[in-house]
Design a protein around this motif. Structure first.
Motif, PDB file in Angstrom:
ATOM      1  N   LEU A  44       0.828  -1.207   0.000  1.00 30.90           N
ATOM      2  CA  LEU A  44       0.000   0.000   0.000  1.00 30.90           C
ATOM      3  C   LEU A  44       0.864   1.260   0.000  1.00 30.90           C
ATOM      4  N   MET A  45       1.972   1.227   0.727  1.00 36.15           N
ATOM      5  CA  MET A  45       2.876   2.380   0.738  1.00 36.15           C
ATOM      6  C   MET A  45       3.494   2.585  -0.648  1.00 36.15           C
ATOM      7  N   ARG A  46       3.856   1.495  -1.324  1.00 34.37           N
ATOM      8  CA  ARG A  46       4.399   1.608  -2.683  1.00 34.37           C
ATOM      9  C   ARG A  46       3.358   2.200  -3.624  1.00 34.37           C
ATOM     10  N   GLU A  47       2.111   1.796  -3.446  1.00 38.10           N
ATOM     11  CA  GLU A  47       1.038   2.339  -4.285  1.00 38.10           C
ATOM     12  C   GLU A  47       0.905   3.848  -4.077  1.00 38.10           C
ATOM     13  N   GLN A  48       1.002   4.303  -2.824  1.00 35.55           N
ATOM     14  CA  GLN A  48       0.933   5.733  -2.537  1.00 35.55           C
ATOM     15  C   GLN A  48       2.117   6.471  -3.155  1.00 35.55           C
ATOM     16  N   GLU A  49       3.312   5.879  -3.055  1.00 33.33           N
ATOM     17  CA  GLU A  49       4.497   6.501  -3.651  1.00 33.33           C
ATOM     18  C   GLU A  49       4.361   6.592  -5.168  1.00 33.33           C
ATOM     19  N   ALA A  50       3.838   5.545  -5.787  1.00 31.05           N
ATOM     20  CA  ALA A  50       3.648   5.549  -7.241  1.00 31.05           C
ATOM     21  C   ALA A  50       2.654   6.635  -7.645  1.00 31.05           C
ATOM     22  N   ALA A  51       1.625   6.832  -6.838  1.00 28.37           N
ATOM     23  CA  ALA A  51       0.651   7.877  -7.132  1.00 28.37           C
ATOM     24  C   ALA A  51       1.308   9.256  -7.068  1.00 28.37           C
ATOM     25  N   LYS A  52       2.222   9.446  -6.118  1.00 33.52           N
ATOM     26  CA  LYS A  52       2.939  10.721  -6.018  1.00 33.52           C
ATOM     27  C   LYS A  52       3.823  10.940  -7.246  1.00 33.52           C
ATOM     28  N   VAL A  53       4.507   9.884  -7.675  1.00 37.85           N
ATOM     29  CA  VAL A  53       5.348   9.985  -8.871  1.00 37.85           C
ATOM     30  C   VAL A  53       4.484  10.311 -10.085  1.00 37.85           C
ATOM     31  N   ASP A  54       3.340   9.638 -10.199  1.00 38.28           N
ATOM     32  CA  ASP A  54       2.432   9.920 -11.315  1.00 38.28           C
ATOM     33  C   ASP A  54       1.974  11.375 -11.302  1.00 38.28           C
ATOM     34  N   ALA A  55       1.732  11.925 -10.120  1.00 37.24           N
ATOM     35  CA  ALA A  55       1.303  13.322 -10.023  1.00 37.24           C
ATOM     36  C   ALA A  55       2.416  14.261 -10.502  1.00 37.24           C
ATOM     37  N   VAL A  56       3.663  13.963 -10.136  1.00 36.15           N
ATOM     38  CA  VAL A  56       4.794  14.780 -10.588  1.00 36.15           C
ATOM     39  C   VAL A  56       4.933  14.684 -12.103  1.00 36.15           C
ATOM     40  N   LEU A  57       4.837  13.459 -12.642  1.00 34.43           N
ATOM     41  CA  LEU A  57       4.936  13.293 -14.094  1.00 34.43           C
ATOM     42  C   LEU A  57       3.814  14.035 -14.815  1.00 34.43           C
ATOM     43  N   ALA A  58       2.631  14.030 -14.239  1.00 31.83           N
ATOM     44  CA  ALA A  58       1.505  14.735 -14.855  1.00 31.83           C
ATOM     45  C   ALA A  58       1.767  16.242 -14.885  1.00 31.83           C
ATOM     46  N   ARG A  59       2.448  16.772 -13.838  1.00 30.79           N
ATOM     47  CA  ARG A  59       2.787  18.197 -13.833  1.00 30.79           C
ATOM     48  C   ARG A  59       3.888  18.497 -14.845  1.00 30.79           C
ATOM     49  N   LEU A  60       4.875  17.591 -14.951  1.00 33.58           N
ATOM     50  CA  LEU A  60       5.992  17.815 -15.865  1.00 33.58           C
ATOM     51  C   LEU A  60       5.615  17.606 -17.323  1.00 33.58           C
ATOM     52  N   PHE A  61       4.708  16.668 -17.568  1.00 33.10           N
ATOM     53  CA  PHE A  61       4.307  16.316 -18.924  1.00 33.10           C
ATOM     54  C   PHE A  61       2.780  16.395 -19.035  1.00 33.10           C
ATOM     55  N   PRO A  62       2.223  17.610 -18.968  1.00 28.71           N
ATOM     56  CA  PRO A  62       0.764  17.724 -18.991  1.00 28.71           C
ATOM     57  C   PRO A  62       0.177  17.155 -20.284  1.00 28.71           C
ATOM     58  N   GLY A  63      -0.822  16.329 -20.128  1.00 30.73           N
ATOM     59  CA  GLY A  63      -1.516  15.781 -21.281  1.00 30.73           C
ATOM     60  C   GLY A  63      -0.817  14.639 -21.977  1.00 30.73           C
ATOM     61  N   GLU A  64       0.381  14.275 -21.530  1.00 29.35           N
ATOM     62  CA  GLU A  64       1.090  13.182 -22.170  1.00 29.35           C
ATOM     63  C   GLU A  64       2.037  12.528 -21.175  1.00 29.35           C
ATOM     64  N   ARG A  65       2.425  11.326 -21.474  1.00 29.28           N
ATOM     65  CA  ARG A  65       3.418  10.626 -20.666  1.00 29.28           C
ATOM     66  C   ARG A  65       4.791  10.875 -21.293  1.00 29.28           C
ATOM     67  N   PRO A  66       5.867  10.650 -20.542  1.00 29.07           N
ATOM     68  CA  PRO A  66       7.193  10.823 -21.119  1.00 29.07           C
ATOM     69  C   PRO A  66       7.359   9.945 -22.356  1.00 29.07           C
ATOM     70  N   GLY A  67       7.983  10.506 -23.384  1.00 31.18           N
ATOM     71  CA  GLY A  67       8.205   9.782 -24.628  1.00 31.18           C
ATOM     72  C   GLY A  67       9.440   8.902 -24.551  1.00 31.18           C
ATOM     73  N   ALA A  68       9.698   8.181 -25.634  1.00 33.82           N
ATOM     74  CA  ALA A  68      10.828   7.258 -25.704  1.00 33.82           C
ATOM     75  C   ALA A  68      12.148   7.973 -25.439  1.00 33.82           C
ATOM     76  N   GLU A  69      12.280   9.200 -25.934  1.00 35.62           N
ATOM     77  CA  GLU A  69      13.534   9.921 -25.723  1.00 35.62           C
ATOM     78  C   GLU A  69      13.758  10.248 -24.248  1.00 35.62           C
ATOM     79  N   HIS A  70      12.681  10.521 -23.524  1.00 42.07           N
ATOM     80  CA  HIS A  70      12.797  10.792 -22.094  1.00 42.07           C
ATOM     81  C   HIS A  70      13.193   9.521 -21.345  1.00 42.07           C
ATOM     82  N   LEU A  71      12.578   8.406 -21.715  1.00 40.42           N
ATOM     83  CA  LEU A  71      12.887   7.139 -21.060  1.00 40.42           C
ATOM     84  C   LEU A  71      14.326   6.700 -21.343  1.00 40.42           C
ATOM     85  N   GLU A  72      14.786   6.940 -22.576  1.00 39.89           N
ATOM     86  CA  GLU A  72      16.164   6.590 -22.929  1.00 39.89           C
ATOM     87  C   GLU A  72      17.144   7.436 -22.125  1.00 39.89           C
ATOM     88  N   TRP A  73      16.866   8.734 -22.014  1.00 39.69           N
ATOM     89  CA  TRP A  73      17.720   9.611 -21.222  1.00 39.69           C
ATOM     90  C   TRP A  73      17.751   9.154 -19.771  1.00 39.69           C
TER      91      TRP A  73
END
Length: 90
Positions: A44-73
């Motif tokens: 449950l704690m991991r699930e909460q942490e993942a939700a926090k990470v998802d919230a940060v990613l949503a702020r950094l990449f509004p409307g989209e998830r990180p692309g292949a170039e971001h994942l490669e970097w």
């Protein structure tokens, strides 16, 4: 000296399929997990942490998830193989 305080705990009952509970108890007996309740708490704690990470990613990449170039970097920056997820360090 500052005392380390743990948050208060409360008990609750959950219903699991018998097979799942048996597997968890076997893992506890084998020493793979500290306890059934401890394992569930960790998940449950991991699930909460993942939700926090998802919230940060949503702020950094509004409307989209990180692309292949971001994942490669990120894989290069973390020193892991992009396709395997394994560390390149020995």
């Amino acid at each position: 000296m500052t005392e380390s305080r743990t948050p208060p705990k409360a008990k609750t009952a959950i219903t699991l399929p018998q097979e799942v509970l048996d597997q968890l108890k076997a893992r506890e007996t084998a020493g793979e997990i500290p306890s059934v309740s401890g394992h569930i708490q960790t998940l449950l704690m991991r699930e909460q942490e993942a939700a926090k990470v998802d919230a940060v990613l949503a702020r950094l990449f509004p409307g989209e998830r990180p692309g292949a170039e971001h994942l490669e970097w990120a894989a290069k920056a973390l020193g892991v193989g992009a396709s395997t997820g394994e560390s390149s360090a020995a």
